[in-house]
Design a protein around this motif. Structure first.
Motif, PDB file in Angstrom:
ATOM      1  N   LEU A 310      41.601  39.232  48.503  1.00 13.55           N
ATOM      2  CA  LEU A 310      40.610  38.480  47.468  1.00 13.55           C
ATOM      3  C   LEU A 310      41.236  38.666  45.902  1.00 13.55           C
ATOM      4  O   LEU A 310      41.573  39.674  45.547  1.00 13.55           O
ATOM      5  N   ASP A 311      41.290  37.622  45.336  1.00  9.62           N
ATOM      6  CA  ASP A 311      41.695  37.405  44.128  1.00  9.62           C
ATOM      7  C   ASP A 311      40.385  37.559  43.156  1.00  9.62           C
ATOM      8  O   ASP A 311      39.435  36.931  43.188  1.00  9.62           O
ATOM      9  N   ARG A 312      40.385  38.875  42.116  1.00  6.04           N
ATOM     10  CA  ARG A 312      39.104  39.103  41.483  1.00  6.04           C
ATOM     11  C   ARG A 312      39.041  37.715  40.362  1.00  6.04           C
ATOM     12  O   ARG A 312      37.803  37.305  40.059  1.00  6.04           O
ATOM     13  N   TRP A 313      40.190  37.064  40.064  1.00  4.31           N
ATOM     14  CA  TRP A 313      39.958  35.788  39.177  1.00  4.31           C
ATOM     15  C   TRP A 313      39.122  34.899  39.879  1.00  4.31           C
ATOM     16  O   TRP A 313      38.620  33.782  39.195  1.00  4.31           O
ATOM     17  N   ALA A 314      39.331  34.661  41.236  1.00  2.00           N
ATOM     18  CA  ALA A 314      38.544  33.541  41.817  1.00  2.00           C
ATOM     19  C   ALA A 314      37.098  33.894  41.813  1.00  2.00           C
ATOM     20  O   ALA A 314      36.138  32.806  41.986  1.00  2.00           O
ATOM     21  N   LEU A 315      36.562  35.096  41.634  1.00  2.00           N
ATOM     22  CA  LEU A 315      35.162  35.324  41.354  1.00  2.00           C
ATOM     23  C   LEU A 315      34.576  34.825  40.076  1.00  2.00           C
ATOM     24  O   LEU A 315      33.408  34.932  39.943  1.00  2.00           O
ATOM     25  N   THR A 316      35.323  34.502  38.992  1.00  2.00           N
ATOM     26  CA  THR A 316      34.913  34.121  37.868  1.00  2.00           C
ATOM     27  C   THR A 316      34.452  32.484  37.972  1.00  2.00           C
ATOM     28  O   THR A 316      33.770  31.873  37.003  1.00  2.00           O
ATOM     29  N   THR A 317      34.730  31.856  39.084  1.00  2.00           N
ATOM     30  CA  THR A 317      34.562  30.533  39.520  1.00  2.00           C
ATOM     31  C   THR A 317      33.247  30.505  40.274  1.00  2.00           C
ATOM     32  O   THR A 317      33.003  31.388  41.107  1.00  2.00           O
ATOM     33  N   ARG A 318      32.396  29.503  40.202  1.00  2.00           N
ATOM     34  CA  ARG A 318      31.319  29.412  40.879  1.00  2.00           C
ATOM     35  C   ARG A 318      31.517  29.565  42.352  1.00  2.00           C
ATOM     36  O   ARG A 318      30.860  29.934  43.096  1.00  2.00           O
ATOM     37  N   HIS A 319      32.565  28.524  42.789  1.00  2.00           N
ATOM     38  CA  HIS A 319      32.916  28.417  44.079  1.00  2.00           C
ATOM     39  C   HIS A 319      33.222  29.626  44.812  1.00  2.00           C
ATOM     40  O   HIS A 319      32.936  29.997  46.149  1.00  2.00           O
ATOM     41  N   ARG A 343      48.676  46.147  37.966  1.00  2.00           N
ATOM     42  CA  ARG A 343      48.470  46.903  36.797  1.00  2.00           C
ATOM     43  C   ARG A 343      49.452  46.416  35.570  1.00  2.00           C
ATOM     44  O   ARG A 343      49.105  46.858  34.578  1.00  2.00           O
ATOM     45  N   LEU A 344      50.493  45.858  36.171  1.00  2.00           N
ATOM     46  CA  LEU A 344      51.400  45.634  35.080  1.00  2.00           C
ATOM     47  C   LEU A 344      51.388  43.866  34.678  1.00  2.00           C
ATOM     48  O   LEU A 344      52.110  43.446  33.735  1.00  2.00           O
ATOM     49  N   ASP A 345      50.394  43.391  35.121  1.00  2.00           N
ATOM     50  CA  ASP A 345      50.063  41.891  34.726  1.00  2.00           C
ATOM     51  C   ASP A 345      49.277  41.958  33.287  1.00  2.00           C
ATOM     52  O   ASP A 345      47.938  42.409  33.393  1.00  2.00           O
ATOM     53  N   PRO A 346      49.704  41.435  32.253  1.00  2.00           N
ATOM     54  CA  PRO A 346      48.883  41.639  30.969  1.00  2.00           C
ATOM     55  C   PRO A 346      47.673  40.952  31.103  1.00  2.00           C
ATOM     56  O   PRO A 346      46.898  41.395  30.264  1.00  2.00           O
ATOM     57  N   GLU A 352      40.441  43.731  32.561  1.00  2.00           N
ATOM     58  CA  GLU A 352      40.291  44.525  33.669  1.00  2.00           C
ATOM     59  C   GLU A 352      38.963  45.221  33.703  1.00  2.00           C
ATOM     60  O   GLU A 352      38.283  45.020  35.050  1.00  2.00           O
ATOM     61  N   PRO A 353      38.332  45.837  32.857  1.00  2.00           N
ATOM     62  CA  PRO A 353      36.759  46.144  32.861  1.00  2.00           C
ATOM     63  C   PRO A 353      35.823  44.989  33.550  1.00  2.00           C
ATOM     64  O   PRO A 353      35.097  45.336  34.269  1.00  2.00           O
ATOM     65  N   GLU A 354      35.908  43.947  32.915  1.00  2.00           N
ATOM     66  CA  GLU A 354      35.207  42.788  33.313  1.00  2.00           C
ATOM     67  C   GLU A 354      35.136  42.159  34.624  1.00  2.00           C
ATOM     68  O   GLU A 354      34.234  42.313  35.350  1.00  2.00           O
ATOM     69  N   LEU A 355      36.433  42.169  34.927  1.00  3.13           N
ATOM     70  CA  LEU A 355      36.634  41.391  36.208  1.00  3.13           C
ATOM     71  C   LEU A 355      36.366  42.597  37.421  1.00  3.13           C
ATOM     72  O   LEU A 355      36.046  42.269  38.578  1.00  3.13           O
ATOM     73  N   ARG A 356      36.505  43.976  37.124  1.00  6.63           N
ATOM     74  CA  ARG A 356      36.333  44.822  38.014  1.00  6.63           C
ATOM     75  C   ARG A 356      34.722  44.999  38.305  1.00  6.63           C
ATOM     76  O   ARG A 356      34.349  44.952  39.250  1.00  6.63           O
ATOM     77  N   ALA A 371      29.338  48.932  56.599  1.00 11.13           N
ATOM     78  CA  ALA A 371      29.305  47.315  56.146  1.00 11.13           C
ATOM     79  C   ALA A 371      30.823  46.888  56.215  1.00 11.13           C
ATOM     80  O   ALA A 371      30.907  45.470  55.953  1.00 11.13           O
ATOM     81  N   GLY A 372      31.615  47.512  56.330  1.00 11.14           N
ATOM     82  CA  GLY A 372      33.071  47.023  56.611  1.00 11.14           C
ATOM     83  C   GLY A 372      34.074  47.669  55.531  1.00 11.14           C
ATOM     84  O   GLY A 372      33.507  48.260  54.472  1.00 11.14           O
ATOM     85  N   HIS A 373      35.290  47.392  55.683  1.00 13.81           N
ATOM     86  CA  HIS A 373      36.382  47.781  54.781  1.00 13.81           C
ATOM     87  C   HIS A 373      36.508  47.209  53.785  1.00 13.81           C
ATOM     88  O   HIS A 373      36.462  45.723  53.584  1.00 13.81           O
ATOM     89  N   ARG A 374      36.622  47.720  52.392  1.00 14.18           N
ATOM     90  CA  ARG A 374      36.740  47.160  51.184  1.00 14.18           C
ATOM     91  C   ARG A 374      37.818  48.016  50.275  1.00 14.18           C
ATOM     92  O   ARG A 374      37.839  49.255  50.581  1.00 14.18           O
ATOM     93  N   SER A 375      38.640  47.552  49.587  1.00 13.32           N
ATOM     94  CA  SER A 375      39.631  48.440  48.665  1.00 13.32           C
ATOM     95  C   SER A 375      38.671  49.175  47.687  1.00 13.32           C
ATOM     96  O   SER A 375      37.661  48.658  47.386  1.00 13.32           O
ATOM     97  N   PRO A 376      39.365  50.294  47.231  1.00 21.29           N
ATOM     98  CA  PRO A 376      38.839  51.210  46.355  1.00 21.29           C
ATOM     99  C   PRO A 376      38.415  50.271  44.963  1.00 21.29           C
ATOM    100  O   PRO A 376      39.062  49.069  44.757  1.00 21.29           O
ATOM    101  N   GLY A 377      37.668  50.682  44.117  1.00 20.81           N
ATOM    102  CA  GLY A 377      36.966  50.160  42.961  1.00 20.81           C
ATOM    103  C   GLY A 377      37.994  49.470  42.018  1.00 20.81           C
ATOM    104  O   GLY A 377      38.096  48.350  41.347  1.00 20.81           O
TER     105      GLY A 377
END
Length: 455
Positions: A310-319, A343-346, A352-356, A371-377
């Protein structure tokens, strides 16, 4: 000499540093147990073969004094230092030599060794140093039918007949035990040594992490039987559809080309993940979640465990948010969710706080392990962190899949289970059950008389 409970290994001294002891090759083999404590060590001939192989490698290379030609554990007892020795040898060796036998692919120990080494090779390939030559050079101790090979071994496609027809038919055990095949044995060992040296020179595999917890390494060999399946899907942006404040550097024209760990990695993350999953003995179906959602999120029992990148940036899109909402709308614990985050991506660091928060809100129904595995916060901040998390995500998906998958009873008529009858054990579903009558010479119990049982 070594005492009771201690480990003695050949090829690398415990506690040595990288520049003092780096085995040229690692011999991985399955230990044959004794039938009787007084029997001769059944692994004696493996050790004999190992010494012959080391002699040839020494002659074919310019290894300096003190640098071992190979590594082979001679006594794998739970003792102080053996885990560290294995981890160091697997992190520093140039070539991995699995010694095939029917017992080999049933060994969890051998499966761990295989996966620990191949993880180095996959990382090497992802960093842009991929080579068509595999760093694994298999050897036959006893021939193994192709149907018994797990996926990682089956994909090697090694031609054993190139070392001689007798070798392909008998393996090193047959050649070393039968006197009339002595010449064929010498030839096969020499050709194997030449192959090891050539592969080491062509690949140049970098060192791994010698401090990794060896016991946490999973086995590359799954259970016997049909090959297991795993869906590896990615939900990410593409270079043609990017949210605000996001550049195209990590993306391609398709979501499958997403590479969040650049410049550390030079290939798409879904390809890297699929290769690691294949090395855990799965047949992998690689796809994009946009196209896979209809199948992976279908109602009813699952058809296969899944891994979603999962790309966090993709969650900013409606789809993108709608797809994740569909995933979490029902219990689908057999789909593990991994959230890479460089973490090295400027650009990512600035938001980061918003997308997290967006990711935490979307995956809120997956707070519990059930409920299933998910990566740490905080996400998986490096490629190394992603590599260490992936086996745990795969294991969780497989566990939940087994608990929710549809089961199929064996063919044929059903047989009633045996029941305990007054006359004994039998299948007498239609047999009349006679009540048990109390003997006339027995006294009624205190409970039947309404009295308390004395303490």
């Amino acid at each position: 000499m070594h005492g009771r409970g201690e480990s003695f290994v050949s090829g690398i001294a415990q506690g040595r540093s990288r520049d003092r002891a780096a085995p040229y090759f690692f011999l991985s083999y399955a230990h044959t147990p004794k039938n009787h404590p007084n029997d001769r060590d059944p692994n004696h001939w493996v050790e004999h073969f190992y010494r012959d192989l080391c002699d040839h490698v020494l002659q074919l290379t310019s290894l300096p004094a003190g640098v071992p030609a190979g590594f082979m554990d001679k006594q794998m007892q739970p003792g102080e230092g053996w885990q560290e020795s294995l981890s160091e040898a697997l992190s520093y060796c140039r070539v991995f030599v699995p010694l095939y036998s029917p017992r080999y692919f049933l060994s969890e120990q051998c499966g761990r060794e295989w996966f620990a080494f191949t993880q180095r090779a996959v990382n090497h390939q992802s960093r842009g140093n991929g080579n068509s030559v595999s760093e694994i050079v298999p050897a036959l101790w006893v021939p193994v039918p192709p149907r018994q090979l797990p996926q990682p071994a089956e994909r090697l496609q090694f031609n054993h007949a190139s070392f001689g027809d007798e070798y392909a038919d008998e393996g090193f055990y047959g050649l070393i035990k039968l006197k009339y095949l002595r010449e064929q044995y010498e030839r096969a060992v020499y050709l194997l040594a030449k192959r090891i040296v050539r592969v080491a020179e062509e690949t140049g595999l970098p060192d791994g992490d010698p401090h990794r917890d060896y016991l946490s390494v999973p086995s590359a060999f799954g259970p016997p039987g049909p090959a297991r399946r795993m869906d590896v899907s990615v939900l990410a942006c593409s270079s043609t559809e990017l949210p605000d404040q996001r550049g195209p550097d990590c993306y391609g024209t398709h979501a499958r080309e997403w590479n969040p760990y650049r410049p550390d990695s030079s290939r798409p993350l879904v390809e890297h993940a699929a290769e690691l999953v294949r090395n855990l003995d799965y047949r992998v179906n690689v796809g994009e979640f946009d196209a896979d959602a209809g199948r992976m999120l279908a109602s009813g029992p699952p058809s296969a465990p899944g891994l979603l990148l999962l790309d966090r940036w993709a969650l900013t899109t409606r789809h993108g948010r709608e797809l994740v909402d569909r995933l979490c709308a029902e219990d689908r614990p057999w789909i593990s969710v991994m959230v890479p985050w460089n973490r090295l991506d400027p650009e990512s660091a600035s938001r980061e706080p918003e997308l997290r928060d967006i990711a935490d809100a979307a995956l809120a129904p997956r707070q519990l392990e059930s409920a299933g595995h998910r990566s740490p916060g905080g996400g998986l901040l490096t490629l190394e962190a992603f590599n260490q998390e992936l086996p745990r995500a795969v294991e969780a998906a497989e566990k939940h899949y087994k608990a929710h998958a549809r089961t199929f009873p064996p063919e044929g008529p059903s047989i009633p289970l045996p029941r305990l009858l007054p006359e004994g054990i039998g299948y007498g579903a239609e047999a009349p059950v006679r009540p048990v009558q109390q003997r006339t010479d027995e006294k009624p119990s205190t409970s039947e008389k309404g009295e308390d049982t004395p303490l």
